[in-house]
Enzyme design. Structure first.
Site, short mmCIF file in Angstrom:
data_model
loop_
_atom_site.label_atom_id
_atom_site.label_comp_id
_atom_site.label_asym_id
_atom_site.label_seq_id
_atom_site.Cartn_x
_atom_site.Cartn_y
_atom_site.Cartn_z
N LYS A 261 0.84 -1.23 0.22
CA LYS A 261 0.25 0.21 -0.33
C LYS A 261 0.87 1.08 0.45
CE LYS A 261 -4.48 -1.28 -0.04
NZ LYS A 261 -5.73 -0.70 -0.01
N ARG A 262 1.80 1.20 0.41
CA ARG A 262 2.94 2.72 0.96
C ARG A 262 3.44 3.28 -0.54
NH1 ARG A 262 8.23 1.70 0.39
NH2 ARG A 262 8.89 -0.92 1.48
#
Length: 495
Positions: A261-262
């Site tokens: 997700k980052r």
């Protein structure tokens, strides 16, 4: 030729997601490559939902996965919403298959009950860790007597079922992409087949299901390669015919770490929310781990890929996720996309920006919307950008670009030139691209100025922006009345 056709009819592949979240792009690519392979060989794609891990299940995940697959255009032949001869297609409904297979292994002496508690196993691992040994189950329940097993069961103890793995030797996996891969049996312990709650473990369930569903080719991500020797051993233990395995390369983040997700959007629904078209995502995912021919280039349809798809052309090396490449591809698709289909995809963004009040208004104004799309789409790369580029055709101008004001409204005789431009346009009987352009070119010659000195302040007056499609095309779509009203508004703004 007949034999080749017979083989093609027997090809059955599967996509088997766990409903623990949205459809990740890695999962989407796996589904896509299975679909390509099935279609290229006139085979069948089976969709199976692996939902036995109740602790990680998410309530709306199945619906999200199905919706994402359909949105991408991946149509499965058997599974949820389709049915088929090899169902049920949810693992949670297939317990009888696992129970029968597990009992067969236990009765034949190939599997055994293990009564070790979590505390005992944790202590065993800690002892192994302190001694620098591999962390694996010691197999101490392998040799329990039948009497001891019966006593423990009578006491209500809930065992797991473990497979008896060889303590030495090798197992060879023949992978259609990676070739021959060897694994030492010594690196595997007696892994769990059935948990103490009676539910099957992953490696056991997928072997039983792939056999029961007559899967001929297991095409999946590289991260599953370490599971394959365990599964291959189970096939042999159960007397099942082996499918052919193919493991697709990993998708890494730009820094070559595991994609997460980052790094931004990682699910199909997130890319949809970013304003990407499904065809662009399919095209992009195809490039992540598969090499088209040089003649094919980088932009191609699923139909073109299907005709040329061979697993041998899949890459062994990791693919690197590049959002900018996807956005570029999306822009290429926008330029040539069917306008009515484009409206379907763009509508949510038009609604969220208040450009269109409701779907009924979009239907009423469809012809005008499509004309605007055709004009602005070459300058945008995503659907939110498309919606923004359409805004001044539907909403009144409430502000002007700040730098544009300084450059085109606040210098020299801008007000006088804009007034002359407005008067010039007001006199036109036919308001067309040709007539408006001719009027402005003639006026610039008469005033002995460059045409840009008229065009730039007019563009800012009509759109509030300094960069748009061709001014005269914009004028015609806005119409003479709105053009004159907006120029009058701008004149009142200029001091």
């Amino acid at each position: 030729m007949e034999r080749q056709q017979e083989c093609k009819q027997q090809i059955r592949v599967r996509f088997a997601p766990s409903p623990t979240g949205y459809l990740h792009i890695g999962g989407a690519r796996t589904a896509l490559f299975n679909w390509f392979f099935a279609r290229q060989n006139q085979g069948s794609l089976v969709l199976r939902i692996e939902d036995t891990d109740s602790e990680r299940l998410k309530e709306d995940s199945v619906d999200q996965i199905l919706e994402s697959l359909k949105w991408l255009g991946i149509n499965w032949d058997e599974g949820p919403e389709k049915g088929g001869d090899f169902g049920p297609y949810f693992q949670s409904e297939r317990q009888s298959f696992y129970t029968a297979a597990a009992e067969s292994l236990r009765q034949s002496g190939k599997a055994y009950y293990c009564f070790c508690s979590e505390t005992e196993l944790a202590e065993e691992r800690e002892n192994q860790r302190q001694k620098g040994l591999p962390l694996c189950y010691s197999g101490k329940c392998r040799h329990l007597s039948a009497e001891e097993i019966e006593n423990r069961l009578a006491q209500g103890q809930k065992p797991v079922l473990r497979i008896k793995m060889p303590e030495s030797g090798q197992i060879i996996v023949n992978d259609l992409i990676r070739g021959t891969v060897s694994f030492d049996f010594a690196q595997f312990d007696d892994f769990i087949l059935v948990k103490s709650n009676g539910l099957p473990a992953y490696n056991f369930a997928c072997v039983v299901d792939d056999h029961a569903m007559q899967i001929s080719h297991v095409i999946r991500a590289e991260e599953h390669l370490s599971n394959t020797p365990k599964q291959q051993f189970l096939y042999e233990a159960l007397g099942y015919e082996l499918p052919q395995f193919a493991h697709l390369s990993m998708i890494l983040a730009p820094d070559r770490s595991k994609l997460s997700k980052r790094h931004g959007a990682t699910s199909v629904s997130e890319f949809r929310d970013l304003g990407c078209l499904p065809e662009a995502i399919v095209n992009y995912l195809t490039l992540l781990g598969w090499s088209p021919s040089e003649e094919q280039g980088e932009i191609f349809s699923p139909e073109q890929t299907i005709s040329a798809f061979f697993l041998e052309k899949a890459s062994k090396t990791a693919a690197v996720y590049d959002l900018q490449k996807l956005i570029w591809l999306n822009g290429q698709y926008l330029m040539n996309y069917d306008l009515e289909k484009l409206l379907d995809h763009a509508l949510p963004f038009l609604l969220s920006e208040g450009i269109i009040a409701n779907p009924e208004e979009a239907e009423q104004k469809q012809a005008y919307l499509l004309a605007v799309f055709k004009l602005v789409r070459e300058r945008v790369k995503t659907l939110p950008e498309l919606a923004d580029a359409c805004s001044y055709f539907f909403q009144e101008i409430t502000e002007y670009d700040e730098k544009g004001q300084q450059k085109y409204f606040m210098k020299g005789n801008a007000k006088e030139l804009l007034t002359k431009g407005k008067d010039c346009l007001a006199q036109l009987e036919d308001f067309t691209e040709e007539s408006t352009e001719k009027a402005y070119r003639d006026l610039s010659e008469e005033l002995q100025i460059k045409a840009g000195q008229l065009i730039h302040p007019t563009r800012l007056a009509l759109t509030g922006r300094t960069a748009t499609p061709g001014l005269f095309e914009v004028m015609v779509l806005l119409g003479q009345e709105r053009c004159l009203a907006r120029m009058e508004q701008a004149l009142s703004f200029i001091k």
